[in-house]
Design an enzyme around this catalytic site. Structure first.
Site, PDB file in Angstrom:
ATOM      1  N   ILE A  31       5.778  -8.281   0.916  1.00 44.65           N
ATOM      2  CA  ILE A  31       6.291  -9.114   1.994  1.00 44.65           C
ATOM      3  C   ILE A  31       5.426  -8.915   3.241  1.00 44.65           C
ATOM      4  CG2 ILE A  31       7.877  -7.381   2.962  1.00 44.65           C
ATOM      5  CD1 ILE A  31       9.943  -9.638   3.254  1.00 44.65           C
ATOM      6  N   GLY A  87       7.138  -7.115  -3.068  1.00 41.58           N
ATOM      7  CA  GLY A  87       7.409  -8.479  -3.523  1.00 41.58           C
ATOM      8  C   GLY A  87       6.499  -8.903  -4.669  1.00 41.58           C
ATOM      9  N   ASP A  90       8.309  -7.906  -7.677  1.00 42.76           N
ATOM     10  CA  ASP A  90       9.388  -8.893  -7.898  1.00 42.76           C
ATOM     11  C   ASP A  90       8.822 -10.118  -8.609  1.00 42.76           C
ATOM     12  OD1 ASP A  90      11.668  -7.707  -6.411  1.00 42.76           O
ATOM     13  OD2 ASP A  90      10.404  -7.984  -4.655  1.00 42.76           O
ATOM     14  N   GLU A 110       9.708  -0.590  -1.725  1.00 42.60           N
ATOM     15  CA  GLU A 110      10.794  -0.903  -0.793  1.00 42.60           C
ATOM     16  C   GLU A 110      11.429   0.322  -0.144  1.00 42.60           C
ATOM     17  OE1 GLU A 110       9.974  -2.628  -3.351  1.00 42.60           O
ATOM     18  OE2 GLU A 110      10.404  -4.756  -3.068  1.00 42.60           O
ATOM     19  N   ASP A 118      15.442  -6.142  -3.324  1.00 42.03           N
ATOM     20  CA  ASP A 118      16.598  -7.020  -3.549  1.00 42.03           C
ATOM     21  C   ASP A 118      16.270  -8.402  -4.097  1.00 42.03           C
ATOM     22  OD1 ASP A 118      15.454  -8.006  -1.285  1.00 42.03           O
ATOM     23  OD2 ASP A 118      17.230  -7.947  -0.035  1.00 42.03           O
TER      24      ASP A 118
HETATM   25  C1  LIG Z   1       9.756 -12.943  -0.009  1.00 41.46           C
HETATM   26  C2  LIG Z   1       9.526 -11.487  -0.153  1.00 41.46           C
HETATM   27  C3  LIG Z   1      10.642 -10.796  -0.760  1.00 41.46           C
HETATM   28  C4  LIG Z   1      10.706  -9.513  -0.975  1.00 41.46           C
HETATM   29  C5  LIG Z   1      10.106  -8.453  -0.273  1.00 41.46           C
HETATM   30  C6  LIG Z   1       9.876  -7.281  -0.773  1.00 41.46           C
HETATM   31  C7  LIG Z   1       9.578  -6.088   0.024  1.00 41.46           C
HETATM   32  C8  LIG Z   1       8.162  -5.643  -0.044  1.00 41.46           C
HETATM   33  O1  LIG Z   1       7.273  -6.379  -0.354  1.00 41.46           O
HETATM   34  S1  LIG Z   1       7.933  -4.001   0.327  1.00 41.46           S
HETATM   35  C9  LIG Z   1       6.187  -3.832   0.348  1.00 41.46           C
HETATM   36  C10 LIG Z   1       5.578  -4.231   1.669  1.00 41.46           C
HETATM   37  N1  LIG Z   1       4.150  -4.037   1.626  1.00 41.46           N
HETATM   38  C11 LIG Z   1       3.590  -2.917   2.025  1.00 41.46           C
HETATM   39  O2  LIG Z   1       4.221  -2.003   2.506  1.00 41.46           O
HETATM   40  C12 LIG Z   1       2.107  -2.868   1.854  1.00 41.46           C
HETATM   41  C13 LIG Z   1       1.453  -2.248   3.054  1.00 41.46           C
HETATM   42  N2  LIG Z   1       0.005  -2.360   2.945  1.00 41.46           N
HETATM   43  C14 LIG Z   1      -0.744  -1.493   2.255  1.00 41.46           C
HETATM   44  O3  LIG Z   1      -0.284  -0.604   1.561  1.00 41.46           O
HETATM   45  C15 LIG Z   1      -2.240  -1.675   2.387  1.00 41.46           C
HETATM   46  O4  LIG Z   1      -2.481  -2.444   3.530  1.00 41.46           O
HETATM   47  C16 LIG Z   1      -2.892  -2.356   1.180  1.00 41.46           C
HETATM   48  C17 LIG Z   1      -2.195  -3.672   0.795  1.00 41.46           C
HETATM   49  C18 LIG Z   1      -2.872  -1.396  -0.010  1.00 41.46           C
HETATM   50  C19 LIG Z   1      -4.352  -2.708   1.480  1.00 41.46           C
HETATM   51  O5  LIG Z   1      -4.994  -1.542   1.934  1.00 41.46           O
HETATM   52  P1  LIG Z   1      -6.470  -1.634   2.544  1.00 41.46           P
HETATM   53  O6  LIG Z   1      -7.348  -2.367   1.613  1.00 41.46           O
HETATM   54  O7  LIG Z   1      -6.856  -0.251   2.943  1.00 41.46           O
HETATM   55  O8  LIG Z   1      -6.334  -2.582   3.805  1.00 41.46           O
HETATM   56  P2  LIG Z   1      -5.554  -2.318   5.155  1.00 41.46           P
HETATM   57  O9  LIG Z   1      -6.566  -1.989   6.214  1.00 41.46           O
HETATM   58  O10 LIG Z   1      -4.438  -1.350   4.982  1.00 41.46           O
HETATM   59  O11 LIG Z   1      -4.911  -3.737   5.428  1.00 41.46           O
HETATM   60  C20 LIG Z   1      -5.711  -4.868   5.790  1.00 41.46           C
HETATM   61  C21 LIG Z   1      -4.936  -5.703   6.776  1.00 41.46           C
HETATM   62  O12 LIG Z   1      -3.814  -6.284   6.095  1.00 41.46           O
HETATM   63  C22 LIG Z   1      -2.608  -5.935   6.793  1.00 41.46           C
HETATM   64  N3  LIG Z   1      -1.525  -5.841   5.821  1.00 41.46           N
HETATM   65  C23 LIG Z   1      -1.551  -5.214   4.643  1.00 41.46           C
HETATM   66  N4  LIG Z   1      -0.379  -5.358   4.013  1.00 41.46           N
HETATM   67  C24 LIG Z   1       0.411  -6.065   4.851  1.00 41.46           C
HETATM   68  C25 LIG Z   1       1.758  -6.534   4.763  1.00 41.46           C
HETATM   69  N5  LIG Z   1       2.510  -6.290   3.693  1.00 41.46           N
HETATM   70  N6  LIG Z   1       2.247  -7.240   5.776  1.00 41.46           N
HETATM   71  C26 LIG Z   1       1.492  -7.511   6.872  1.00 41.46           C
HETATM   72  N7  LIG Z   1       0.208  -7.095   7.006  1.00 41.46           N
HETATM   73  C27 LIG Z   1      -0.310  -6.379   5.997  1.00 41.46           C
HETATM   74  C28 LIG Z   1      -2.942  -4.613   7.441  1.00 41.46           C
HETATM   75  O13 LIG Z   1      -2.052  -4.359   8.491  1.00 41.46           O
HETATM   76  C29 LIG Z   1      -4.358  -4.866   7.890  1.00 41.46           C
HETATM   77  O14 LIG Z   1      -4.335  -5.685   9.043  1.00 41.46           O
HETATM   78  P3  LIG Z   1      -5.405  -5.530  10.196  1.00 41.46           P
HETATM   79  O15 LIG Z   1      -5.029  -6.555  11.209  1.00 41.46           O
HETATM   80  O16 LIG Z   1      -6.739  -5.766   9.561  1.00 41.46           O
HETATM   81  O17 LIG Z   1      -5.269  -4.120  10.713  1.00 41.46           O
END
Ligand SMILES: CC/C=C\C=C\CC(=O)SCCNC(=O)CCNC(=O)[C@H](O)C(C)(C)COP(=O)(O)OP(=O)(O)OC[C@H]1O[C@@H](n2cnc3c(N)ncnc32)[C@H](O)[C@@H]1OP(=O)(O)O
Length: 241
Positions: A31, A87, A90, A110, A118
């Site tokens: 997400i 997600g 999911d 999550e 969820d």
């Molecule tokens: C409709 C949806 C319904 C259900 C929802 C379910 C809940 C979930 O999805 S829980 C999971 C949420 N996601 C995360 O917690 C992932 C967090 N991100 C990471 O772990 C890492 O960023 C990575 C995806 C493994 C990638 O790592 P890396 O290659 O080292 O890049 P980064 O420098 O960390 O990230 C690049 C850039 O992307 C932004 N970003 C990454 N993931 C997200 C995200 N989920 N949401 C928003 N932004 C994200 C990160 O902040 C970086 O941004 P910059 O502006 O470049 O700093």
């Protein structure tokens, strides 16, 4: 609505001649954590009941965005490379066949962001992976599961060296499925999903009712004839379903 961050999401459809299969290639960090703050964390409503009601409706809407994949009668093949988080899990658990590259990893993340998953993972993952202990391990610790374990646990059925090899294998697989009778393929998917959620006796009953009409398809005659002539089903022209 909060969006699912999908760095790569490509969809292929195989609609010609009523052929049945779809393919999606994903790399999904879950997400959008920025969007989520504005959407889920600030539910609207005049009192607790109304806030809760609105939030429930929103969750149900999110759930449906994944459930439609399962409700789609055409099989959906998903090909994962890199990260598949939250997600993303999911999403892929609602698909019918999962493939991944050697660099893929999966994370039920999550709990790390303070919520219970969820929109499908907790409901579908235990039905995908045989071991409840492994599901609990993944969902409660949010640890990363790498490609080899994803394969050995049954989360994915095929593992590829890289994205190029995976996409070629995935397209070939989708083509194989799409080459079969749409009546047979879609009937198989629908009955497999039904059987997963019902007893064997209920599944057999549903199947009998299903096939009392579907066995009357021309596709059966055409396919049996091709089999007798040692021809591939892909040589047959099936009418669109
Ligand atoms: C409709 C949806 C319904 C259900 C929802 C379910 C809940 C979930 O999805 S829980 C999971 C949420 N996601 C995360 O917690 C992932 C967090 N991100 C990471 O772990 C890492 O960023 C990575 C995806 C493994 C990638 O790592 P890396 O290659 O080292 O890049 P980064 O420098 O960390 O990230 C690049 C850039 O992307 C932004 N970003 C990454 N993931 C997200 C995200 N989920 N949401 C928003 N932004 C994200 C990160 O902040 C970086 O941004 P910059 O502006 O470049 O700093």
């Amino acid at each position: 609505m909060s969006s699912l961050q999908t760095q790569t999401a490509e969809w292929w459809w195989f609609p010609e001649q009523g052929r049945s299969s779809q393919l999606s290639c994903v790399n999904c960090p879950g997400i959008d954590l920025m969007d989520m703050a504005a959407d889920i964390l600030q539910p609207q409503g005049d009192d607790t009941a109304r806030i809760s009601w609105n939030l429930r409706r929103k969750i149900a809407m999110y759930q449906e965005t994944f459930s439609v994949i399962e409700k789609c009668p055409k099989p959906v093949v998903v090909a994962v490379h890199g990260a598949c988080i939250g997600g993303g899990v999911d999403l892929i658990t609602a698909c019918d066949i999962r493939l991944c590259t050697q660099d893929a990893w999966f994370q039920v993340k999550e709990v790390d962001i303070g919520l219970a998953a969820d929109v499908g993972t907790l409901q579908r993952l235990p039905k995908v992976i045989g071991s409840r202990s492994l599901v609990n391990d993944l969902a409660l610790t949010a640890r990363k599961m790498y490609a080899d374990e994803a394969k050995s646990s049954g989360l994915v059925s095929r593992l590829f060296a890289d994205k190029e090899a995976m996409m070629s294998g995935a397209l070939e697989m989708a083509g194989e499925i799409a080459g079969r009778s749409p009546v047979a393929v879609q009937g198989t998917k629908i009955n497999l999903v039904y059987a997963r959620d019902h007893s064997v006796a209920e599944g057999l009953d549903y199947m009998a009712t299903w096939n009392m009409s579907m066995l009357q398809t021309d596709d059966l005659i055409k396919s049996a004839q091709a089999a007798l002539e040692k021809k591939s089903p892909k040589t047959i022209t099936f009418s669109k379903l």
